[in-house]
Design an enzyme around this catalytic site. Structure first.
Site, PDB file in Angstrom:
ATOM      1  N   LYS A 186      19.031 -24.484  45.550  1.00  0.00           N
ATOM      2  CA  LYS A 186      20.278 -25.023  44.982  1.00  0.00           C
ATOM      3  C   LYS A 186      19.964 -26.028  43.864  1.00  0.00           C
ATOM      4  O   LYS A 186      20.652 -26.083  42.842  1.00  0.00           O
ATOM      5  CB  LYS A 186      21.110 -25.686  46.070  1.00  0.00           C
ATOM      6  CG  LYS A 186      21.602 -24.681  47.108  1.00  0.00           C
ATOM      7  CD  LYS A 186      22.094 -25.387  48.353  1.00  0.00           C
ATOM      8  CE  LYS A 186      22.618 -24.431  49.388  1.00  0.00           C
ATOM      9  NZ  LYS A 186      22.898 -25.084  50.672  1.00  0.00           N
ATOM     10  N   THR A 216      29.529 -13.050  56.959  1.00  0.00           N
ATOM     11  CA  THR A 216      30.387 -14.236  57.018  1.00  0.00           C
ATOM     12  C   THR A 216      31.187 -14.412  55.723  1.00  0.00           C
ATOM     13  O   THR A 216      32.418 -14.488  55.745  1.00  0.00           O
ATOM     14  CB  THR A 216      29.518 -15.494  57.259  1.00  0.00           C
ATOM     15  OG1 THR A 216      28.723 -15.250  58.413  1.00  0.00           O
ATOM     16  CG2 THR A 216      30.350 -16.730  57.459  1.00  0.00           C
ATOM     17  N   VAL A 217      30.489 -14.451  54.600  1.00  0.00           N
ATOM     18  CA  VAL A 217      31.162 -14.761  53.334  1.00  0.00           C
ATOM     19  C   VAL A 217      31.996 -13.582  52.836  1.00  0.00           C
ATOM     20  O   VAL A 217      33.153 -13.746  52.432  1.00  0.00           O
ATOM     21  CB  VAL A 217      30.125 -15.195  52.270  1.00  0.00           C
ATOM     22  CG1 VAL A 217      30.794 -15.434  50.925  1.00  0.00           C
ATOM     23  CG2 VAL A 217      29.386 -16.455  52.725  1.00  0.00           C
ATOM     24  N   LYS A 226      22.303 -17.807  46.535  1.00  0.00           N
ATOM     25  CA  LYS A 226      21.485 -18.840  45.851  1.00  0.00           C
ATOM     26  C   LYS A 226      20.034 -18.409  45.659  1.00  0.00           C
ATOM     27  O   LYS A 226      19.398 -18.789  44.672  1.00  0.00           O
ATOM     28  CB  LYS A 226      21.531 -20.152  46.619  1.00  0.00           C
ATOM     29  CG  LYS A 226      21.071 -20.029  48.055  1.00  0.00           C
ATOM     30  CD  LYS A 226      21.848 -20.943  48.952  1.00  0.00           C
ATOM     31  CE  LYS A 226      21.967 -20.376  50.324  1.00  0.00           C
ATOM     32  NZ  LYS A 226      23.023 -20.923  51.108  1.00  0.00           N
ATOM     33  N   PHE A 261      29.220  -7.704  53.733  1.00  0.00           N
ATOM     34  CA  PHE A 261      30.455  -7.939  54.502  1.00  0.00           C
ATOM     35  C   PHE A 261      30.115  -8.703  55.775  1.00  0.00           C
ATOM     36  O   PHE A 261      30.510  -8.341  56.876  1.00  0.00           O
ATOM     37  CB  PHE A 261      31.115  -6.589  54.806  1.00  0.00           C
ATOM     38  CG  PHE A 261      32.612  -6.667  54.965  1.00  0.00           C
ATOM     39  CD1 PHE A 261      33.377  -7.527  54.186  1.00  0.00           C
ATOM     40  CD2 PHE A 261      33.268  -5.866  55.885  1.00  0.00           C
ATOM     41  CE1 PHE A 261      34.758  -7.589  54.328  1.00  0.00           C
ATOM     42  CE2 PHE A 261      34.652  -5.916  56.036  1.00  0.00           C
ATOM     43  CZ  PHE A 261      35.396  -6.784  55.253  1.00  0.00           C
ATOM     44  N   GLY A 263      28.403 -25.278  48.561  1.00  0.00           N
ATOM     45  CA  GLY A 263      29.585 -24.642  49.150  1.00  0.00           C
ATOM     46  C   GLY A 263      30.873 -24.967  48.420  1.00  0.00           C
ATOM     47  O   GLY A 263      31.036 -24.621  47.253  1.00  0.00           O
TER      48      GLY A 263
HETATM   49  N1  LIG Z   1      27.378 -18.380  55.255  1.00  0.00           N
HETATM   50  C1  LIG Z   1      27.641 -19.378  54.430  1.00  0.00           C
HETATM   51  O1  LIG Z   1      28.313 -20.357  54.781  1.00  0.00           O
HETATM   52  C2  LIG Z   1      27.128 -19.336  53.012  1.00  0.00           C
HETATM   53  C3  LIG Z   1      27.431 -20.408  52.150  1.00  0.00           C
HETATM   54  C4  LIG Z   1      27.023 -20.362  50.814  1.00  0.00           C
HETATM   55  C5  LIG Z   1      26.299 -19.264  50.365  1.00  0.00           C
HETATM   56  N2  LIG Z   1      25.980 -18.257  51.241  1.00  0.00           N
HETATM   57  C6  LIG Z   1      25.226 -17.112  50.716  1.00  0.00           C
HETATM   58  O2  LIG Z   1      26.079 -15.962  50.757  1.00  0.00           O
HETATM   59  C7  LIG Z   1      25.311 -14.803  51.006  1.00  0.00           C
HETATM   60  C8  LIG Z   1      25.875 -14.114  52.249  1.00  0.00           C
HETATM   61  O3  LIG Z   1      25.770 -14.981  53.362  1.00  0.00           O
HETATM   62  P1  LIG Z   1      26.404 -14.594  54.767  1.00  0.00           P
HETATM   63  O4  LIG Z   1      26.295 -15.794  55.614  1.00  0.00           O
HETATM   64  O5  LIG Z   1      27.728 -13.946  54.574  1.00  0.00           O
HETATM   65  O6  LIG Z   1      25.333 -13.491  55.260  1.00  0.00           O
HETATM   66  P2  LIG Z   1      25.486 -12.440  56.443  1.00  0.00           P
HETATM   67  O7  LIG Z   1      26.568 -12.831  57.381  1.00  0.00           O
HETATM   68  O8  LIG Z   1      24.109 -12.199  56.964  1.00  0.00           O
HETATM   69  O9  LIG Z   1      25.974 -11.108  55.698  1.00  0.00           O
HETATM   70  C9  LIG Z   1      25.183 -10.428  54.779  1.00  0.00           C
HETATM   71  C10 LIG Z   1      25.846  -9.106  54.434  1.00  0.00           C
HETATM   72  O10 LIG Z   1      25.097  -8.504  53.383  1.00  0.00           O
HETATM   73  C11 LIG Z   1      24.846  -7.141  53.706  1.00  0.00           C
HETATM   74  N3  LIG Z   1      23.555  -6.773  53.114  1.00  0.00           N
HETATM   75  C12 LIG Z   1      22.363  -7.401  53.257  1.00  0.00           C
HETATM   76  N4  LIG Z   1      21.410  -6.759  52.538  1.00  0.00           N
HETATM   77  C13 LIG Z   1      22.043  -5.724  51.946  1.00  0.00           C
HETATM   78  C14 LIG Z   1      21.607  -4.670  51.095  1.00  0.00           C
HETATM   79  N5  LIG Z   1      20.344  -4.566  50.727  1.00  0.00           N
HETATM   80  N6  LIG Z   1      22.523  -3.777  50.686  1.00  0.00           N
HETATM   81  C15 LIG Z   1      23.816  -3.865  51.073  1.00  0.00           C
HETATM   82  N7  LIG Z   1      24.286  -4.828  51.884  1.00  0.00           N
HETATM   83  C16 LIG Z   1      23.401  -5.722  52.311  1.00  0.00           C
HETATM   84  C17 LIG Z   1      24.805  -7.077  55.220  1.00  0.00           C
HETATM   85  O11 LIG Z   1      25.089  -5.760  55.611  1.00  0.00           O
HETATM   86  P3  LIG Z   1      25.081  -5.300  57.178  1.00  0.00           P
HETATM   87  O12 LIG Z   1      26.311  -5.956  57.735  1.00  0.00           O
HETATM   88  O13 LIG Z   1      25.210  -3.820  57.144  1.00  0.00           O
HETATM   89  O14 LIG Z   1      23.798  -5.817  57.730  1.00  0.00           O
HETATM   90  C18 LIG Z   1      25.889  -8.095  55.583  1.00  0.00           C
HETATM   91  O15 LIG Z   1      27.149  -7.465  55.615  1.00  0.00           O
HETATM   92  C19 LIG Z   1      23.853 -15.261  51.168  1.00  0.00           C
HETATM   93  O16 LIG Z   1      23.190 -15.076  49.950  1.00  0.00           O
HETATM   94  C20 LIG Z   1      23.993 -16.746  51.515  1.00  0.00           C
HETATM   95  O17 LIG Z   1      22.884 -17.501  51.095  1.00  0.00           O
HETATM   96  C21 LIG Z   1      26.394 -18.264  52.532  1.00  0.00           C
END
Ligand SMILES: NC(=O)c1ccc[n+]([C@@H]2O[C@H](COP(=O)([O-])OP(=O)(O)OC[C@H]3O[C@@H](n4cnc5c(N)ncnc54)[C@H](OP(=O)(O)O)[C@@H]3O)[C@@H](O)[C@H]2O)c1
Length: 328
Positions: A204, A13-14, A104, A11, A133
């Site tokens: 990717k 960014t995405v 990814k 929970f 994206g």
């Molecule tokens: N941001 C982008 O624009 C973007 C674009 C394309 C793909 N992605 C991909 O989407 C995924 C998420 O990205 P994000 O930017 O949203 O990351 P983020 O903001 O760091 O959020 C990650 C979330 O995952 C939770 N988490 C991490 N490890 C966990 C575990 N072992 N068990 C349960 N929950 C866990 C974290 O929990 P806590 O909050 O409790 O720490 C946090 O809520 C990544 O794989 C990233 O490569 C992101």
């Protein structure tokens, strides 16, 4: 009207973007899909942290709580790294849930395995958000592959690297100045290693290779070079020659079946499809036998673009199930 129970893993960014879209578009999704999507559980590591008001009762740190939701039909995964993400999605698929992922790192390594398992269990895996994206490269390539062979893919797959190279050229900033600005704007992570080392683009590219060719080259055979070695002087010399640096990930399949790939800075001229792609944009160029060369361009990341393609993936799954095509 049927209510579909969904879970969100992660929970940040995405994950939050998915939650907001499902809420903001509730009525539209109801009328277009003919069903209501209800977020029944959200998995995080730290359940004490309030992220979005009104969601505390949905939080859990235990995947068993998620998978025990009665009637759970879809799991949106937006956590980080290969594990425990793969194990969670494997279990979800074995529970006959559709899964949609943005991860990814996990999907580059375990995507083919996960899709095989999903097929055996009669469910679908959506992974558009893993690569480029909001650029619809996965669904476009899947369609193209119904008739064409793809022989070569070239892409700008990391928006942060492209932003830095753009600013070095257009503003005359040093690499460090451009990186600092990318971090200030939230494009680059606090630890930008994966972006600027080329590792993010490499993952990717491997996902695209698996889709286009059904296989990947040996990872250890792929040369992966980042943009951190490019100086402002080199960028200026390129400008003088009418060229631009792009960080390009490419994979090619030869007629003898060999697949080669590389990731690194490349000088391109005005005629090259990746020449005009500036700022945080991503682009993917595919060479095909019937269509010729096709280039897709668009935003490569961000809360809403990424979450939006994940919800679109789910709409597509519903469409496949019902035997019609849904457009949102
Ligand atoms: N941001 C982008 O624009 C973007 C674009 C394309 C793909 N992605 C991909 O989407 C995924 C998420 O990205 P994000 O930017 O949203 O990351 P983020 O903001 O760091 O959020 C990650 C979330 O995952 C939770 N988490 C991490 N490890 C966990 C575990 N072992 N068990 C349960 N929950 C866990 C974290 O929990 P806590 O909050 O409790 O720490 C946090 O809520 C990544 O794989 C990233 O490569 C992101």
């Amino acid at each position: 009207m049927a209510t579909i129970k969904a879970a969100i893993l992660g929970f940040g960014t995405v994950g939050q973007g998915i939650y907001h879209i499902l809420n903001e578009k509730r009525e539209e999704l109801k009328s277009k899909l003919g069903l209501e999507l209800e977020v029944a559980k959200i998995l995080v590591r730290d359940t004490s942290k309030e992220r979005v008001p009104g969601t505390a009762h949905l939080l859990t740190d235990n995947i068993d709580d998620v998978l025990s939701v009665k009637g759970l039909q879809v799991v949106f995964e937006a956590i980080v790294n290969e594990e425990p993400a793969f194990t969670y999605l494997k279990r979800a698929v074995e529970h006959r849930c559709h899964v949609v992922t943005a991860n990814k790192v996990m999907f580059a390594k375990r995507g083919l395995e996960l899709q095989e398992l999903a097929k055996k269990n009669g469910v679908f895996v959506g992974y558009e958000a893993t690569t480029a994206g909001a650029v619809p490269v996965i669904k476009t390539m899947k369609n193209i592959l119904l008739v064409n062979d793809v022989s070569r893919i070239q892409g700008i797959l990391n928006g942060t690297s492209n932003y830095i190279l753009t600013k070095m050229r257009a503003e005359g900033w040093s690499f460090d100045e451009a990186l600092a600005e990318a971090q200030r704007l939230g494009y680059a992570e606090a630890d930008p290693y994966n972006d600027i080392s080329g590792q993010d683009a490499f993952k990717k590219l491997m996902i695209l290779s698996a889709l286009a060719f059904g296989e990947q080259p040996n990872w250890s055979d792929v040369e992966v070079i980042g943009i951190d070695g490019i100086s402002l002087e080199q960028v200026k010399e390129a400008i003088d020659q009418g060229l631009r640096y792009r960080h390009v990930a490419e994979v090619e399949k030869y007629p003898d079946g060999t697949i080669t790939a590389k990731v690194g800075p490349m000088l391109v001229d005005k005629e090259h499809p990746l020449y005009p792609i500036d700022d945080v944009f991503n682009a993917v160029t595919m060479e095909t036998n019937y269509i010729g060369t096709l280039t897709l361009v668009g935003p490569g990341a961000g809360m809403y673009p990424t979450a939006s393609v994940m919800v679109e993936d789910y709409a597509e799954i519903i469409g496949k199930r019902a035997g019609f095509v849904v457009s949102i």
